[in-house]
Design an enzyme around this catalytic site. Structure first.
Site, PDB file in Angstrom:
ATOM      1  N   GLY A 119     164.015  51.349  72.605  1.00 43.72           N
ATOM      2  CA  GLY A 119     163.256  51.045  74.231  1.00 43.72           C
ATOM      3  C   GLY A 119     163.043  53.306  74.149  1.00 43.72           C
ATOM      4  N   ASP A 120     163.742  53.796  74.207  1.00 41.27           N
ATOM      5  CA  ASP A 120     163.655  54.890  74.546  1.00 41.27           C
ATOM      6  C   ASP A 120     162.610  56.073  73.496  1.00 41.27           C
ATOM      7  OD1 ASP A 120     165.525  55.021  76.060  1.00 41.27           O
ATOM      8  OD2 ASP A 120     167.198  55.953  74.815  1.00 41.27           O
TER       9      ASP A 120
END
Length: 300
Positions: free
Chosen positions: A250-251
């Site tokens: 997600g990052d």
């Protein structure tokens, strides 16, 4: 320059165990140590993509010094503030038939420490961007990200918020450039299930009505959905590949989205870069490299 804030960075001790047995001695077949924390992950992938970035946040003890050293070895500018009490956490990530994680607690961040960070943020200039990722320090007020986002709004510095629950909710009225909940986080925030794509679009638009300019919803193996600042809906499927790692995906999506957006200010291209960067990390043992991201961008 894109600045990222990681309030509670970590040393991630990643081990591979063929078959994890609870209550028994398990011997590893592989082990690595990485600097961890959502903001650090974002900066790491931005650096890989050639985007200038600087890490802010806190460090404590010998583990904090090692986090800073590992980041700087990667060539990333890092200005973690030292705190006196406790030590930066060690997170154990066990890769076996399933992924298991044991996350440490981290140091105590006092009011004076937070004020020092706010002073640092006053050095940001027009053209910079700030990414607030992950949880706040232990015991922090749920208004913390909102307070920082409002400071950025007053100075016309775009702010990205990748957080959950009240930390995200209280930042919306400050008009963040981008928020990135996943499906479950969006459902928790809105207090209802969102079973269909139309439901997700409606949920994203609710966040936009509360102030967010762009809402990027990560959907794991199903890719991502974006409702942009013009209220247009963009959908992107995930590339095919073998998933070996969910940590930092997600990052990486946030980093890829920002890198893609900065190229041409095109939201569809930003979404394409975001999904490919997130997938490249999911297909890798650690965070995505420029080569693995560009390979997916060209092939999808």
């Amino acid at each position: 320059m894109i600045y990222t804030v990681t309030f509670n960075p970590s040393l991630d001790y990643v081990v591979t165990v063929p078959k994890l047995e609870v209550g028994a001695i398990n011997r590893t077949k592989g082990e690595k140590v990485f600097p961890g924390g959502k903001g650090i992950n974002v900066s790491w992938v931005l650096q890989n993509l050639g985007i200038p970035t600087r890490i802010l946040g806190f460090k404590a003890g010998f583990t904090g010094e090692e986090i800073q050293r590992l980041v700087e070895v990667q060539g990333i500018a890092c200005d973690l503030l030292s705190v006196e009490e406790g030590f930066s956490r060690i997170n154990v990530k066990v890769r076996s038939e399933e992924e298991t994680a044991i996350n440490g607690q981290g140091p105590v961040i006092g009011k004076a420490d937070l004020e020092r960070l706010l002073k640092q943020l006053e050095t940001l200039q027009t053209g910079d961007m700030l990414v607030l990722s992950g949880s706040g320090p232990s015991g922090c007020a749920p208004t913390l990200y909102g307070r920082i986002a409002r400071l950025m709004q007053q100075r016309k510095i775009p702010c990205v918020v990748d957080a959950t629950e009240k930390l995200l909710e209280n930042a919306l009225e400050a008009g963040p450039f981008l928020v990135k909940p996943n499906k479950e986080e969006l459902e928790d925030l809105l207090g209802r299930k969102l079973p269909t794509e139309a439901d997700l679009v409606e949920g994203a638009r609710e966040l936009r009505k509360k102030g967010a300019r762009n809402v990027l919803i990560s959907l794991g193996g199903d890719g991502a959905l974006l409702v942009d600042a013009f209220d247009a809906v963009h959908r992107h499927a995930a590339p095919r590949g073998h998933m070996v790692n969910t940590v930092g995906a997600g990052d990486s999506m946030v980093a890829g989205f920002l890198a893609g957006y900065l190229k041409n200010r095109d939201y569809q291209e930003a979404l394409h870069w975001g999904v490919c960067a997130g997938s490249a990390t999911a297909f890798s043992m650690h965070l995505a490299t420029r080569e693995t991201i560009e390979e997916l961008i060209k092939g999808n």
